[in-house]
Design a protein around this motif. Structure first.
Motif, PDB file in Angstrom:
ATOM      1  N   ILE A 122      -6.113  11.850   9.758  1.00 22.97           N
ATOM      2  CA  ILE A 122      -5.354  12.629   8.767  1.00 22.97           C
ATOM      3  C   ILE A 122      -5.041  11.724   7.579  1.00 22.97           C
ATOM      4  CG2 ILE A 122      -3.339  14.086   8.358  1.00 22.97           C
ATOM      5  CD1 ILE A 122      -3.046  14.398  11.382  1.00 22.97           C
ATOM      6  N   THR A 123      -5.329  12.189   6.373  1.00 16.96           N
ATOM      7  CA  THR A 123      -5.009  11.425   5.170  1.00 16.96           C
ATOM      8  C   THR A 123      -4.291  12.316   4.161  1.00 16.96           C
ATOM      9  OG1 THR A 123      -6.932  11.901   3.743  1.00 16.96           O
ATOM     10  CG2 THR A 123      -7.228  10.244   5.485  1.00 16.96           C
ATOM     11  N   GLY A 124      -3.765  11.678   3.117  1.00 17.97           N
ATOM     12  CA  GLY A 124      -3.237  12.417   1.995  1.00 17.97           C
ATOM     13  C   GLY A 124      -4.365  12.858   1.072  1.00 17.97           C
ATOM     14  N   ASP A 125      -3.974  13.401  -0.057  1.00 19.09           N
ATOM     15  CA  ASP A 125      -4.914  13.860  -1.083  1.00 19.09           C
ATOM     16  C   ASP A 125      -5.778  12.694  -1.562  1.00 19.09           C
ATOM     17  OD1 ASP A 125      -5.990  14.650  -3.675  1.00 19.09           O
ATOM     18  OD2 ASP A 125      -4.519  16.260  -3.676  1.00 19.09           O
ATOM     19  N   ARG A 126      -7.082  12.874  -1.604  1.00 19.68           N
ATOM     20  CA  ARG A 126      -7.979  11.772  -1.978  1.00 19.68           C
ATOM     21  C   ARG A 126      -7.705  11.223  -3.372  1.00 19.68           C
ATOM     22  NH1 ARG A 126     -13.579  14.854  -1.450  1.00 19.68           N
ATOM     23  NH2 ARG A 126     -12.320  15.992   0.084  1.00 19.68           N
ATOM     24  N   GLU A 127      -7.159  12.066  -4.264  1.00 18.36           N
ATOM     25  CA  GLU A 127      -6.848  11.613  -5.622  1.00 18.36           C
ATOM     26  C   GLU A 127      -5.484  10.935  -5.713  1.00 18.36           C
ATOM     27  OE1 GLU A 127      -9.029  11.584  -7.923  1.00 18.36           O
ATOM     28  OE2 GLU A 127     -10.512  12.734  -6.786  1.00 18.36           O
ATOM     29  N   LEU A 128      -4.681  11.046  -4.661  1.00 18.88           N
ATOM     30  CA  LEU A 128      -3.334  10.482  -4.677  1.00 18.88           C
ATOM     31  C   LEU A 128      -3.155   9.371  -3.645  1.00 18.88           C
ATOM     32  CD1 LEU A 128      -1.315  13.847  -4.886  1.00 18.88           C
ATOM     33  CD2 LEU A 128      -1.914  12.318  -6.772  1.00 18.88           C
ATOM     34  N   GLU A 129      -4.106   9.238  -2.752  1.00 18.31           N
ATOM     35  CA  GLU A 129      -4.000   8.253  -1.680  1.00 18.31           C
ATOM     36  C   GLU A 129      -4.076   6.817  -2.197  1.00 18.31           C
ATOM     37  OE1 GLU A 129      -3.409   7.346   1.204  1.00 18.31           O
ATOM     38  OE2 GLU A 129      -3.473   9.031   2.587  1.00 18.31           O
ATOM     39  N   MET A 130      -3.671   5.890  -1.347  1.00 18.08           N
ATOM     40  CA  MET A 130      -3.747   4.464  -1.652  1.00 18.08           C
ATOM     41  C   MET A 130      -5.207   4.013  -1.647  1.00 18.08           C
ATOM     42  SD  MET A 130      -1.952   1.342   0.467  1.00 18.08           S
ATOM     43  CE  MET A 130      -0.308   1.875  -0.003  1.00 18.08           C
ATOM     44  N   LEU A 131      -5.633   3.401  -2.758  1.00 19.69           N
ATOM     45  CA  LEU A 131      -6.992   2.893  -2.910  1.00 19.69           C
ATOM     46  C   LEU A 131      -7.996   3.961  -2.454  1.00 19.69           C
ATOM     47  CD1 LEU A 131      -6.356  -0.784  -1.705  1.00 19.69           C
ATOM     48  CD2 LEU A 131      -6.485   0.075  -4.055  1.00 19.69           C
ATOM     49  N   GLY A 132      -8.899   3.643  -1.556  1.00 20.82           N
ATOM     50  CA  GLY A 132      -9.903   4.616  -1.122  1.00 20.82           C
ATOM     51  C   GLY A 132      -9.657   5.106   0.283  1.00 20.82           C
ATOM     52  N   ARG A 133      -8.395   5.363   0.630  1.00 20.83           N
ATOM     53  CA  ARG A 133      -8.051   5.652   2.019  1.00 20.83           C
ATOM     54  C   ARG A 133      -8.744   6.903   2.557  1.00 20.83           C
ATOM     55  NH1 ARG A 133      -3.845   3.225   4.461  1.00 20.83           N
ATOM     56  NH2 ARG A 133      -4.418   1.629   2.934  1.00 20.83           N
ATOM     57  N   TYR A 134      -8.800   7.950   1.752  1.00 23.99           N
ATOM     58  CA  TYR A 134      -9.499   9.151   2.229  1.00 23.99           C
ATOM     59  C   TYR A 134     -10.970   8.851   2.473  1.00 23.99           C
ATOM     60  CZ  TYR A 134     -12.125  13.445   2.279  1.00 23.99           C
ATOM     61  OH  TYR A 134     -13.026  14.430   2.632  1.00 23.99           O
ATOM     62  N   GLU A 135     -11.602   8.170   1.523  1.00 26.03           N
ATOM     63  CA  GLU A 135     -13.032   7.898   1.645  1.00 26.03           C
ATOM     64  C   GLU A 135     -13.341   7.012   2.854  1.00 26.03           C
ATOM     65  OE1 GLU A 135     -12.234   9.322  -2.414  1.00 26.03           O
ATOM     66  OE2 GLU A 135     -11.294   7.805  -1.122  1.00 26.03           O
ATOM     67  N   GLU A 136     -12.463   6.057   3.127  1.00 21.86           N
ATOM     68  CA  GLU A 136     -12.631   5.226   4.332  1.00 21.86           C
ATOM     69  C   GLU A 136     -12.641   6.097   5.585  1.00 21.86           C
ATOM     70  OE1 GLU A 136      -9.979   1.902   4.985  1.00 21.86           O
ATOM     71  OE2 GLU A 136      -9.554   1.825   2.836  1.00 21.86           O
ATOM     72  N   ASN A 137     -11.675   6.983   5.667  1.00 15.86           N
ATOM     73  CA  ASN A 137     -11.567   7.847   6.838  1.00 15.86           C
ATOM     74  C   ASN A 137     -12.714   8.842   6.920  1.00 15.86           C
ATOM     75  OD1 ASN A 137      -8.711   7.748   8.488  1.00 15.86           O
ATOM     76  ND2 ASN A 137      -8.522   6.879   6.437  1.00 15.86           N
ATOM     77  N   ALA A 138     -13.171   9.302   5.763  1.00 13.12           N
ATOM     78  CA  ALA A 138     -14.319  10.214   5.750  1.00 13.12           C
ATOM     79  C   ALA A 138     -15.564   9.511   6.275  1.00 13.12           C
ATOM     80  CB  ALA A 138     -14.555  10.746   4.334  1.00 13.12           C
ATOM     81  N   TYR A 139     -15.727   8.249   5.917  1.00 12.24           N
ATOM     82  CA  TYR A 139     -16.881   7.486   6.405  1.00 12.24           C
ATOM     83  C   TYR A 139     -16.759   7.214   7.902  1.00 12.24           C
ATOM     84  CZ  TYR A 139     -20.593   3.952   6.474  1.00 12.24           C
ATOM     85  OH  TYR A 139     -21.734   3.241   6.748  1.00 12.24           O
ATOM     86  N   LEU A 140     -15.533   6.900   8.345  1.00 16.05           N
ATOM     87  CA  LEU A 140     -15.296   6.703   9.783  1.00 16.05           C
ATOM     88  C   LEU A 140     -15.615   7.985  10.546  1.00 16.05           C
ATOM     89  CD1 LEU A 140     -14.290   5.082  12.204  1.00 16.05           C
ATOM     90  CD2 LEU A 140     -11.936   5.595  11.501  1.00 16.05           C
ATOM     91  N   TYR A 141     -15.178   9.108  10.004  1.00 15.18           N
ATOM     92  CA  TYR A 141     -15.481  10.413  10.605  1.00 15.18           C
ATOM     93  C   TYR A 141     -16.987  10.612  10.734  1.00 15.18           C
ATOM     94  CZ  TYR A 141     -16.386  15.464  10.475  1.00 15.18           C
ATOM     95  OH  TYR A 141     -16.874  16.720  10.720  1.00 15.18           O
ATOM     96  N   ARG A 142     -17.707  10.336   9.646  1.00 15.04           N
ATOM     97  CA  ARG A 142     -19.150  10.548   9.657  1.00 15.04           C
ATOM     98  C   ARG A 142     -19.844   9.622  10.654  1.00 15.04           C
ATOM     99  NH1 ARG A 142     -21.686  14.430   9.565  1.00 15.04           N
ATOM    100  NH2 ARG A 142     -20.510  15.102   7.729  1.00 15.04           N
ATOM    101  N   MET A 143     -19.427   8.362  10.696  1.00 26.06           N
ATOM    102  CA  MET A 143     -20.082   7.410  11.584  1.00 26.06           C
ATOM    103  C   MET A 143     -19.771   7.700  13.055  1.00 26.06           C
ATOM    104  SD  MET A 143     -21.971   5.769   9.635  1.00 26.06           S
ATOM    105  CE  MET A 143     -22.636   4.589  10.814  1.00 26.06           C
ATOM    106  N   MET A 144     -18.577   8.182  13.346  1.00 24.37           N
ATOM    107  CA  MET A 144     -18.273   8.597  14.716  1.00 24.37           C
ATOM    108  C   MET A 144     -19.188   9.751  15.123  1.00 24.37           C
ATOM    109  SD  MET A 144     -15.860   6.760  16.215  1.00 24.37           S
ATOM    110  CE  MET A 144     -15.080   7.796  17.460  1.00 24.37           C
ATOM    111  N   LYS A 145     -19.374  10.704  14.223  1.00 25.93           N
ATOM    112  CA  LYS A 145     -20.254  11.839  14.511  1.00 25.93           C
ATOM    113  C   LYS A 145     -21.691  11.383  14.720  1.00 25.93           C
ATOM    114  CE  LYS A 145     -17.518  15.496  14.169  1.00 25.93           C
ATOM    115  NZ  LYS A 145     -17.338  16.467  15.284  1.00 25.93           N
ATOM    116  N   LEU A 146     -22.175  10.489  13.855  1.00 28.34           N
ATOM    117  CA  LEU A 146     -23.548  10.013  13.970  1.00 28.34           C
ATOM    118  C   LEU A 146     -23.775   9.218  15.244  1.00 28.34           C
ATOM    119  CD1 LEU A 146     -24.311   8.958  10.284  1.00 28.34           C
ATOM    120  CD2 LEU A 146     -25.131  10.988  11.500  1.00 28.34           C
ATOM    121  N   ASN A 147     -22.692   8.616  15.768  1.00 35.62           N
ATOM    122  CA  ASN A 147     -22.793   7.870  17.014  1.00 35.62           C
ATOM    123  C   ASN A 147     -22.622   8.765  18.241  1.00 35.62           C
ATOM    124  OD1 ASN A 147     -22.914   4.647  16.980  1.00 35.62           O
ATOM    125  ND2 ASN A 147     -22.024   5.367  15.053  1.00 35.62           N
ATOM    126  N   GLY A 148     -22.479  10.060  18.011  1.00 32.87           N
ATOM    127  CA  GLY A 148     -22.452  11.004  19.116  1.00 32.87           C
ATOM    128  C   GLY A 148     -21.078  11.419  19.599  1.00 32.87           C
TER     129      GLY A 148
END
Length: 275
Positions: free
Chosen positions: A214-240
């Motif tokens: 869970i993150t805040g708004d991607r335009e209001l979050e600290m640094l790239g926090r949403y994008e980090e979590n989005a990438y983690l989400y994607r990589m978890m999915k790709l790993n099954g």
């Protein structure tokens, strides 16, 4: 008219009785504070000060869910507290303090988080809670700790606990890359992303517990926090991993997102049958 008044009076008394019964059925809560969760002869004074937790739990109830909650503060500050929106909801909350930088260096605070979770697994039954219903959550730095000990299995394995026994991981706006404090300890700028063994992203795996990012708004979050979590989400999915979820709370910045995220957590627990 008299019958009508008697009928209204009967309804009123019935409602009062219902309210009284509801009050009697309301679960009472108790808090035990400042329990030392690390043991041994080699504890420093700082460990004795910081390695403590509070147990907020429902009395006269068994088999309940427990949320282990790690506070925010950038790994350099903050203190344990029970989120207001989780009080009197039928489950227990365990609020954890851990050692902080610069008094300690990585991975001391991660090891403390693992030790606290180990303590919960070994002691929650005494309070009536279920070992099968232990959820980890935290905000910001606390969320980072949740992801690290939930994904990198060795921290809990060293204590005899299988991280896959955790019922769910619910980090609120946590780092997916290596935490900025750890980078600062190595004189690396917070604007330079690093993914090493101290990054949750480094430990993506298919067999992890259910994972709710869970993150805040991607335009209001600290640094790239949403994008980090989005990438983690994607990589978890790709790993099954089939039970990774990503939520973005529009309109809320890094600090503000914690309150609505604790509300969202209640819905997640309900979805998992852990409420």
């Amino acid at each position: 008219m008299k019958r009508y008044l008697l009928f209204i009076s009967a309804i009123f008394l019935f409602l009062l009785a219902g309210i009284s019964l509801h009050a009697q059925e309301k679960t009472a809560y108790k808090t035990e504070k400042d329990i030392l969760y690390r043991k041994g002869d080699n504890l420093t004074d700082y460990m004795k000060e910081r390695c403590r937790l509070d147990v907020y739990y429902p009395e006269n109830k068994t088999d309940f869910t427990t949320i282990v909650w790690f506070h925010d503060g950038g790994l350099t500050g903050g203190g344990k507290f029970i989120p207001a929106h989780w009080k009197e909801k039928g489950f227990a909350v365990i609020a954890v303090n851990y050692r902080l930088a610069p008094e300690v260096k990585c991975p001391a605070y991660i090891e403390d988080a693992a030790a606290a979770v180990d303590w919960v697994f070994r002691h929650i039954g005494k309070y009536g809670g279920s070992q099968e219903k232990i959820v980890l959550s935290g905000h910001s730095a606390g969320a980072y700790l949740v992801s690290m000990i939930g994904l990198d299995k060795h921290y809990l394995a060293d204590l005899g606990i299988d991280a896959n026994r955790i019922a769910a991981l619910i980090p609120l706006s946590g780092f997916a890359i290596t935490h900025k404090e750890i980078r600062e300890e190595q004189d690396i700028s917070e604007l330079k992303p690093i993914v090493d063994k101290f990054a949750p992203l480094y430990h993506v795996r298919a067999d992890a517990p259910p994972f709710y990012l869970i993150t805040g708004d991607r335009e209001l979050e600290m640094l790239g926090r949403y994008e980090e979590n989005a990438y983690l989400y994607r990589m978890m999915k790709l790993n099954g991993h089939k039970k990774t979820y990503l939520y973005e709370l529009d309109g809320f910045n890094h600090g503000e997102m914690a309150v609505p995220a604790t509300e969202l957590t209640l819905l997640i627990l309900k979805q998992l049958g852990l409420n």
